[in-house]
Enzyme design. Sequence first.
Site, PDB file in Angstrom:
ATOM      1  N   ARG A  95       4.683 -12.824   9.787  1.00 26.87           N
ATOM      2  CA  ARG A  95       5.416 -11.581   9.571  1.00 26.87           C
ATOM      3  C   ARG A  95       6.801 -11.670  10.186  1.00 26.87           C
ATOM      4  O   ARG A  95       7.019 -12.412  11.141  1.00 26.87           O
ATOM      5  CB  ARG A  95       4.713 -10.411  10.281  1.00 26.87           C
ATOM      6  CG  ARG A  95       3.374 -10.049   9.769  1.00 26.87           C
ATOM      7  CD  ARG A  95       2.776  -8.969  10.662  1.00 26.87           C
ATOM      8  NE  ARG A  95       3.208  -7.649  10.268  1.00 26.87           N
ATOM      9  CZ  ARG A  95       2.596  -6.945   9.314  1.00 26.87           C
ATOM     10  NH1 ARG A  95       1.560  -7.427   8.675  1.00 26.87           N
ATOM     11  NH2 ARG A  95       3.023  -5.740   9.003  1.00 26.87           N
TER      12      ARG A  95
ATOM     13  N   LYS B  25       3.932   0.279   9.940  1.00 25.80           N
ATOM     14  CA  LYS B  25       4.018   1.521   9.171  1.00 25.80           C
ATOM     15  C   LYS B  25       3.444   2.695   9.965  1.00 25.80           C
ATOM     16  O   LYS B  25       3.907   3.816   9.833  1.00 25.80           O
ATOM     17  CB  LYS B  25       3.256   1.377   7.863  1.00 25.80           C
ATOM     18  CG  LYS B  25       4.176   1.058   6.699  1.00 25.80           C
ATOM     19  CD  LYS B  25       3.441   1.264   5.401  1.00 25.80           C
ATOM     20  CE  LYS B  25       3.266  -0.054   4.706  1.00 25.80           C
ATOM     21  NZ  LYS B  25       2.404   0.020   3.542  1.00 25.80           N
TER      22      LYS B  25
ATOM     23  N   GLU C  38       0.876  -1.166   0.000  1.00 23.62           N
ATOM     24  CA  GLU C  38       0.000   0.000   0.000  1.00 23.62           C
ATOM     25  C   GLU C  38       0.918   1.221   0.000  1.00 23.62           C
ATOM     26  O   GLU C  38       1.816   1.301   0.841  1.00 23.62           O
ATOM     27  CB  GLU C  38      -0.877  -0.014   1.258  1.00 23.62           C
ATOM     28  CG  GLU C  38      -1.920   1.068   1.206  1.00 23.62           C
ATOM     29  CD  GLU C  38      -2.811   1.114   2.444  1.00 23.62           C
ATOM     30  OE1 GLU C  38      -2.790   0.169   3.245  1.00 23.62           O
ATOM     31  OE2 GLU C  38      -3.512   2.121   2.594  1.00 23.62           O
TER      32      GLU C  38
HETATM   33  P1  ATP Z   1       1.303  -2.143   8.314  1.00 20.81           P
HETATM   34  O1  ATP Z   1       2.630  -2.424   8.933  1.00 20.81           O
HETATM   35  O2  ATP Z   1       0.892  -0.729   8.471  1.00 20.81           O
HETATM   36  O3  ATP Z   1       0.238  -3.148   8.647  1.00 20.81           O
HETATM   37  P2  ATP Z   1       1.477  -3.555   5.895  1.00 20.81           P
HETATM   38  O4  ATP Z   1       2.516  -4.419   6.420  1.00 20.81           O
HETATM   39  O5  ATP Z   1       0.118  -4.098   5.737  1.00 20.81           O
HETATM   40  O6  ATP Z   1       1.484  -2.252   6.754  1.00 20.81           O
HETATM   41  P3  ATP Z   1       1.584  -3.347   3.066  1.00 20.81           P
HETATM   42  O7  ATP Z   1       2.037  -2.229   2.213  1.00 20.81           O
HETATM   43  O8  ATP Z   1       0.168  -3.749   2.965  1.00 20.81           O
HETATM   44  O9  ATP Z   1       1.958  -2.933   4.526  1.00 20.81           O
HETATM   45  O10 ATP Z   1       2.515  -4.610   2.848  1.00 20.81           O
HETATM   46  C1  ATP Z   1       2.786  -5.158   1.566  1.00 20.81           C
HETATM   47  C2  ATP Z   1       3.078  -6.610   1.721  1.00 20.81           C
HETATM   48  O11 ATP Z   1       4.163  -6.834   2.590  1.00 20.81           O
HETATM   49  C3  ATP Z   1       1.885  -7.338   2.303  1.00 20.81           C
HETATM   50  O12 ATP Z   1       1.672  -8.523   1.571  1.00 20.81           O
HETATM   51  C4  ATP Z   1       2.297  -7.643   3.709  1.00 20.81           C
HETATM   52  O13 ATP Z   1       1.726  -8.829   4.158  1.00 20.81           O
HETATM   53  C5  ATP Z   1       3.815  -7.757   3.596  1.00 20.81           C
HETATM   54  N1  ATP Z   1       4.451  -7.402   4.861  1.00 20.81           N
HETATM   55  C6  ATP Z   1       4.319  -6.259   5.550  1.00 20.81           C
HETATM   56  N2  ATP Z   1       5.000  -6.287   6.699  1.00 20.81           N
HETATM   57  C7  ATP Z   1       5.606  -7.488   6.756  1.00 20.81           C
HETATM   58  C8  ATP Z   1       6.460  -8.132   7.701  1.00 20.81           C
HETATM   59  N3  ATP Z   1       6.828  -7.523   8.834  1.00 20.81           N
HETATM   60  N4  ATP Z   1       6.889  -9.375   7.423  1.00 20.81           N
HETATM   61  C9  ATP Z   1       6.532  -9.973   6.272  1.00 20.81           C
HETATM   62  N5  ATP Z   1       5.740  -9.432   5.347  1.00 20.81           N
HETATM   63  C10 ATP Z   1       5.264  -8.202   5.574  1.00 20.81           C
HETATM   64 MG    MG Z   2      -1.469  -4.072   4.467  1.00 20.97          MG
END
Ligand code: ATP
Ligand code: MG
Length: 563
Positions: free
Chosen positions: A265, A275, A39
Amino acid sequence: MSENNAQAREEVHDFIRDIIRDDLAAGRSDSVVTRFPPEPNGYLHIGHAKSMCLNFGVAEEFGGRCHLRFDDTNPVKEEHEFIESIQEDVRWLGFDWGRHLYFASDNFEALYDWACHLIRNGHAYVDDLSAEEIRTHRGSLTEPGKNSPYRDRAADESLDLFARMRAGEFSDGARVLRAKIDMASGNINLRDPVIYRILHAAHPRTGDAWCIYPTYDFAHGQSDAIEGVTHSLCTLEFEDHRPLYDWLIDNLPTPGRPRQYEFSRLNLTYTVLSKRRLTQLVAQRHVTGWDDPRMPSLAGLRRRGVPPAAIRDFVRRVGLTKSDNLIEVAALEHCIREELNQTAARRMAVLRPLKVVIENYAEDQTEELEAANHPADPAAGTRMVPFGHELYIEQADFMEDPPKKFFRLAPGREVRLRYAYFLTCREAVKNDAGEVVELRCTYDPATRGGNAPDGRKVKATIHWVSAAHAMPAEVRLYDHLFARPNPGAEGDFLDDINPDSLNVLEDCRLEPGLADAKPGEAIQFEREGYFCPDPDTAPGRAVFNRTIGLRDTWAKVRAKGGK
Ligand code: ATP
Ligand code: MG
């Protein structure tokens, strides 16, 4: 580097790759198409690197392709700056989406049509309840929800209202479109989830064309299907959304049948990876920006001098599971050191200078001495470093009254100057405050290159730079941004910020050849750590970042309860 490449070529096994192998073997898929779906509401961080290494890695390993898709369904928080930075960071990490760059917003018209399709088939309705009423109707984990009084309104009426929502007749929140599934479902995501909301906000790409926007759940799986994604890999928080993902695909005339799989994650000690929190650190100026070298953002890690190969290696070692985990940041640091140890050129730099005057070396004399660029790798060649009557050494390499195990310079003591000569300290000169400000020394001309013809030994080798030739520089030393392993675990995460995460040394002296170093170039300052020039470097003002020290001093400090 070569070792890492060899490891990368080995067949990787984890539960997702095993599923994909099975799907291919059983003919459930004939190709592998994945996507990385950020996003655009912030910069990418090292958690995203895990997702990228998986999505792009799987595509490469199985001869498929990986799309970069911006999940841009929430115009309020999204910006062009993030769309640009994300592309830069994906490329930097070593991945390529080719011509497969997509935006969920490209599908807004198709999604609208599909929403109408659901309404016509009795699978969606316009609800006039307020957000608050919808919440109270939803029930809880232990109680079923209650049907909205608008749930059974005629499809034609919903179609008309939905068109008027799109036309801008209603204010934000006045109505929503909900999927009609099951208000008594044990899975709250299936209790008639909202799939469209009214939001009179300009979108970075579609501008004012829309004032209704699909929710994540409605846009994501459908975008997967439109793009022909076969395996939609996401993090565990979406596990409970999978039944909705499947329900929507089942009830829409999608061209394909993507499947969602979830993995855990990445979480790191002494780090935040949400984020929302990272945005807060930037907005409230706890750091200088998204690319502050203390940030876990890829832009921050890059500026800090962390090579992308180290991040990929780290992610590979962390592996892929479905269980929640908190990885030691020391594991990442280990990968960074390993990579830099192989790739970084060696140079000499004095961070906290102490002047040395060599009394028996003529004042107007200088010479060039040969130094290895990488002692373990002769192919890296050598360079010449200037030597002269006055040098700088590290303050820490001298003690006036040394304890037993201190073998470096002390009055009357002889040490080796790296790549140069044996040096003996004759006298320590002090200022009025009693601080040592200069050492008067002599050298042995017979020891050029660092060995004595008579075979006598010294117990220490120290680094140095020639005072007349050295380049002055500012060097920024970084420590963990947070002082606790799990920031925010016991209150506000901002209270756990490490007050000593940045230490600026303004009066460092570097080997003159370092003037040519480029931002991001990895260099080992011998005995000090790995460094790289910072983009703040300007003519006449060199600025270097310490990427990481040579050893893990942090663990020791912690163990002693030092901070
Ligand atoms: P927030 O931390 O605000 O929840 P988000 O992680 O959902 O943001 P996105 O931009 O939606 O942010 O993430 C893009 C992709 O990266 C998604 O498929 C998400 O699952 C993955 N992702 C984000 N954070 C992690 C993490 N800490 N470990 C593994 N994958 C991640
Ligand atoms: Mg997300």
